[in-house]
Design a protein around this motif. Sequence first.
Motif, PDB file in Angstrom:
ATOM      1  N   ASN A   1       6.861  -3.219  -1.176  1.00 16.78           N
ATOM      2  CA  ASN A   1       7.280  -4.540  -0.694  1.00 16.78           C
ATOM      3  C   ASN A   1       8.574  -5.027  -1.341  1.00 16.78           C
TER       4      ASN A   1
ATOM      5  N   GLU B   1       2.718 -10.325  -0.750  1.00 19.06           N
ATOM      6  CA  GLU B   1       1.762  -9.332  -0.245  1.00 19.06           C
ATOM      7  C   GLU B   1       1.607  -9.467   1.270  1.00 19.06           C
ATOM      8  N   GLY B   2       1.708  -8.343   1.975  1.00 17.26           N
ATOM      9  CA  GLY B   2       1.549  -8.343   3.422  1.00 17.26           C
ATOM     10  C   GLY B   2       2.850  -8.543   4.190  1.00 17.26           C
ATOM     11  N   GLU B   3       3.932  -8.933   3.521  1.00 15.81           N
ATOM     12  CA  GLU B   3       5.228  -9.126   4.180  1.00 15.81           C
ATOM     13  C   GLU B   3       6.012  -7.823   4.153  1.00 15.81           C
ATOM     14  N   MET B   4       6.909  -7.630   5.161  1.00 17.54           N
ATOM     15  CA  MET B   4       7.730  -6.429   5.226  1.00 17.54           C
ATOM     16  C   MET B   4       9.000  -6.720   5.995  1.00 17.54           C
TER      17      MET B   4
ATOM     18  N   LYS C   1      10.441 -14.566   5.875  1.00 18.68           N
ATOM     19  CA  LYS C   1       9.438 -13.892   5.060  1.00 18.68           C
ATOM     20  C   LYS C   1       9.306 -14.634   3.740  1.00 18.68           C
ATOM     21  N   LYS C   2       8.149 -14.548   3.090  1.00 17.75           N
ATOM     22  CA  LYS C   2       7.898 -15.187   1.802  1.00 17.75           C
ATOM     23  C   LYS C   2       8.320 -14.243   0.683  1.00 17.75           C
TER      24      LYS C   2
END
Length: 104
Positions: free
Chosen positions: A32, A93-96, A57-58
């Motif tokens: 990430n 977490e979970g962002e791309m 995105k975060k």
Amino acid sequence: MAKKQQTAAARHYDVLLSPHITEKASLLAEHNAVIFKVAGDASKPQIKEAVEAIYNKKVAGVNTLVVKGKSKRWKGKPYRRSDMKKAIVTLAEGEMIDVTEGVS
């Protein structure tokens, strides 16, 4: 004379110059993280704000480093490459971000 006010989007594009695509950068993408070439005077909060505004995105964290330019020779004459500032942006977490597809 008053300064010209830039829009938020234009200011963000002045901070992030381009993605830095290398083998190491692609290995960090599995964790990430994305690497960007940034303006030399850009701060970590500015980089975080720019990535969140452009890519939606975060961002979990930002690490920066300055790569010093190499001394080279061309046709026997010495010259020096420019210094470059890079930012390693760690996403939540979970962002791309897929830097090969461009900005959407």
